[in-house]
Design a protein around this motif. Structure first.
Motif, short mmCIF file in Angstrom:
data_model
loop_
_atom_site.label_atom_id
_atom_site.label_comp_id
_atom_site.label_asym_id
_atom_site.label_seq_id
_atom_site.Cartn_x
_atom_site.Cartn_y
_atom_site.Cartn_z
N THR A 114 20.50 -68.73 -26.91
CA THR A 114 20.49 -67.87 -25.73
C THR A 114 19.07 -67.45 -25.33
OG1 THR A 114 21.00 -66.01 -27.19
CG2 THR A 114 22.83 -67.00 -25.97
N GLY A 115 18.05 -68.04 -25.99
CA GLY A 115 16.68 -67.83 -25.55
C GLY A 115 15.94 -66.65 -26.16
N PHE A 116 16.37 -66.20 -27.33
CA PHE A 116 15.69 -65.10 -28.00
C PHE A 116 14.93 -65.60 -29.23
CE2 PHE A 116 19.03 -62.86 -25.73
CZ PHE A 116 18.35 -61.77 -25.21
N SER A 117 13.82 -64.96 -29.53
CA SER A 117 13.12 -65.13 -30.79
C SER A 117 13.40 -63.85 -31.57
CB SER A 117 11.62 -65.30 -30.57
OG SER A 117 10.96 -65.36 -31.83
N VAL A 118 14.30 -63.93 -32.54
CA VAL A 118 14.81 -62.76 -33.25
C VAL A 118 14.05 -62.58 -34.57
CG1 VAL A 118 16.84 -61.68 -34.28
CG2 VAL A 118 17.09 -63.12 -32.24
N THR A 119 13.42 -61.43 -34.72
CA THR A 119 12.73 -61.10 -35.97
C THR A 119 13.66 -60.25 -36.84
OG1 THR A 119 10.56 -61.12 -34.91
CG2 THR A 119 10.74 -59.92 -36.99
N PRO A 120 14.07 -60.76 -38.01
CA PRO A 120 14.88 -59.96 -38.93
C PRO A 120 14.00 -58.97 -39.69
CG PRO A 120 15.21 -62.34 -39.26
CD PRO A 120 13.97 -62.16 -38.44
N VAL A 121 14.41 -57.71 -39.69
CA VAL A 121 13.69 -56.64 -40.36
C VAL A 121 14.50 -56.23 -41.59
CG1 VAL A 121 12.76 -54.31 -40.14
CG2 VAL A 121 12.76 -55.85 -38.15
N LEU A 122 13.93 -56.41 -42.78
CA LEU A 122 14.61 -56.02 -44.02
C LEU A 122 14.34 -54.55 -44.30
CD1 LEU A 122 14.10 -58.77 -46.75
CD2 LEU A 122 16.12 -58.25 -45.42
N ALA A 123 15.40 -53.83 -44.67
CA ALA A 123 15.25 -52.38 -44.90
C ALA A 123 16.29 -51.88 -45.89
CB ALA A 123 15.39 -51.64 -43.57
N LEU A 124 16.01 -50.70 -46.42
CA LEU A 124 16.94 -49.99 -47.29
C LEU A 124 17.38 -48.71 -46.59
CD1 LEU A 124 15.04 -50.28 -50.70
CD2 LEU A 124 17.08 -51.55 -50.00
N ILE A 125 18.65 -48.35 -46.79
CA ILE A 125 19.17 -47.09 -46.28
C ILE A 125 19.22 -46.12 -47.45
CG2 ILE A 125 21.14 -45.91 -45.24
CD1 ILE A 125 21.96 -48.66 -44.06
N ASP A 126 18.48 -45.02 -47.34
CA ASP A 126 18.46 -44.00 -48.38
C ASP A 126 19.48 -42.92 -48.07
OD1 ASP A 126 16.35 -45.08 -49.99
OD2 ASP A 126 14.93 -44.45 -48.45
N GLY A 127 20.28 -42.54 -49.08
CA GLY A 127 21.26 -41.47 -48.91
C GLY A 127 22.54 -41.98 -48.27
N PRO A 128 23.51 -41.07 -48.15
CA PRO A 128 24.80 -41.47 -47.59
C PRO A 128 24.68 -41.80 -46.10
CG PRO A 128 24.78 -39.12 -48.11
CD PRO A 128 23.48 -39.68 -48.58
N PHE A 129 25.41 -42.83 -45.69
CA PHE A 129 25.45 -43.21 -44.28
C PHE A 129 26.80 -43.83 -43.97
CE2 PHE A 129 24.97 -46.78 -41.23
CZ PHE A 129 24.85 -46.02 -40.09
N ALA A 130 27.46 -43.30 -42.95
CA ALA A 130 28.71 -43.86 -42.45
C ALA A 130 28.47 -44.29 -41.01
CB ALA A 130 29.83 -42.83 -42.52
N PRO A 131 28.52 -45.59 -40.71
CA PRO A 131 28.24 -46.05 -39.35
C PRO A 131 29.21 -45.49 -38.32
CG PRO A 131 28.70 -47.91 -40.83
CD PRO A 131 28.88 -46.66 -41.61
#
Length: 194
Positions: A114-131
């Motif tokens: 679809t014409g995107f150059s997608v950069t994947p960003v690696l990360a950690l989530i600290d603490g509780p998280f509910a999307p």
């Protein structure tokens, strides 16, 4: 069994690999000769157990409707780079507060059909998280276990008819979630690095 450790993500960033593309498995397809639009996606793993946050995109979206995706999107004029775009989009799409996110680094970009150059960003989530899915953009937010995401044996090549021809792509289904296409290819690249 693939064991979770935040240190494994750090180590993966230091292993060399080149960019990937939706065209990798389709050498006969010619990418359009047009500038790619920059985008960023957030591969955010829960620091305690390695669960990866993913979304199921709303069916009414213009790009990749109904697909399983990493939170993210195109780089907007107010974003400093793909990392800023990924963090902003993750906050908008699933309510992830950037203050909870520990960015580790980026992987090589992935070119989409679809014409995107997608950069994947690696990360950690600290603490509780509910999307919390953002209505209109995200149909569902969920997590996949690290053992599934990090195991190259979970990925396979499938194919389907697309624009009058056959197109091959990577897939790594998990229960009701059909992880495929650009997201599966990005995560397969990470799995090989792990």
């Amino acid at each position: 069994m693939t064991l979770w450790s935040p240190a494994r993500l750090h180590e993966a960033l230091h292993r060399a690999s080149g960019p990937s593309s939706d065209y990798d498995l389709n050498p006969d397809a010619t990418p359009p000769d047009a500038p790619l639009r920059p985008a960023g996606v957030l591969a955010a793993f829960h620091a305690d157990d390695g669960r990866l946050v993913l979304t199921k995109r709303a069916s009414g979206l213009r790009h990749h409707p109904g697909q399983i995706a990493l939170p993210g999107g195109k780089v907007d004029p107010g974003d400093t780079d793909a990392t800023a775009a990924a963090l902003r989009e993750a906050h908008e799409e699933v309510g992830l507060n950037p203050a909870q996110v520990r960015v580790l680094g980026t992987l090589p970009p992935h070119r989409t059909v679809t014409g995107f150059s997608v950069t994947p960003v690696l990360a950690l989530i600290d603490g509780p998280f509910a999307p919390i899915p953002e209505a209109g953009e995200v149909e569902e937010a969920f997590t996949l276990p690290f053992a599934h995401v990090a195991d190259p044996a979970r990925y396979r090549v499938e194919r389907r008819r697309w624009r009058g021809g056959w197109r091959s792509y990577h897939a790594a289904p998990f229960g009701p979630y059909y992880l495929w296409g650009a997201t599966a290819r990005i995560l397969l690249g990470l799995a090989h690095r792990l």
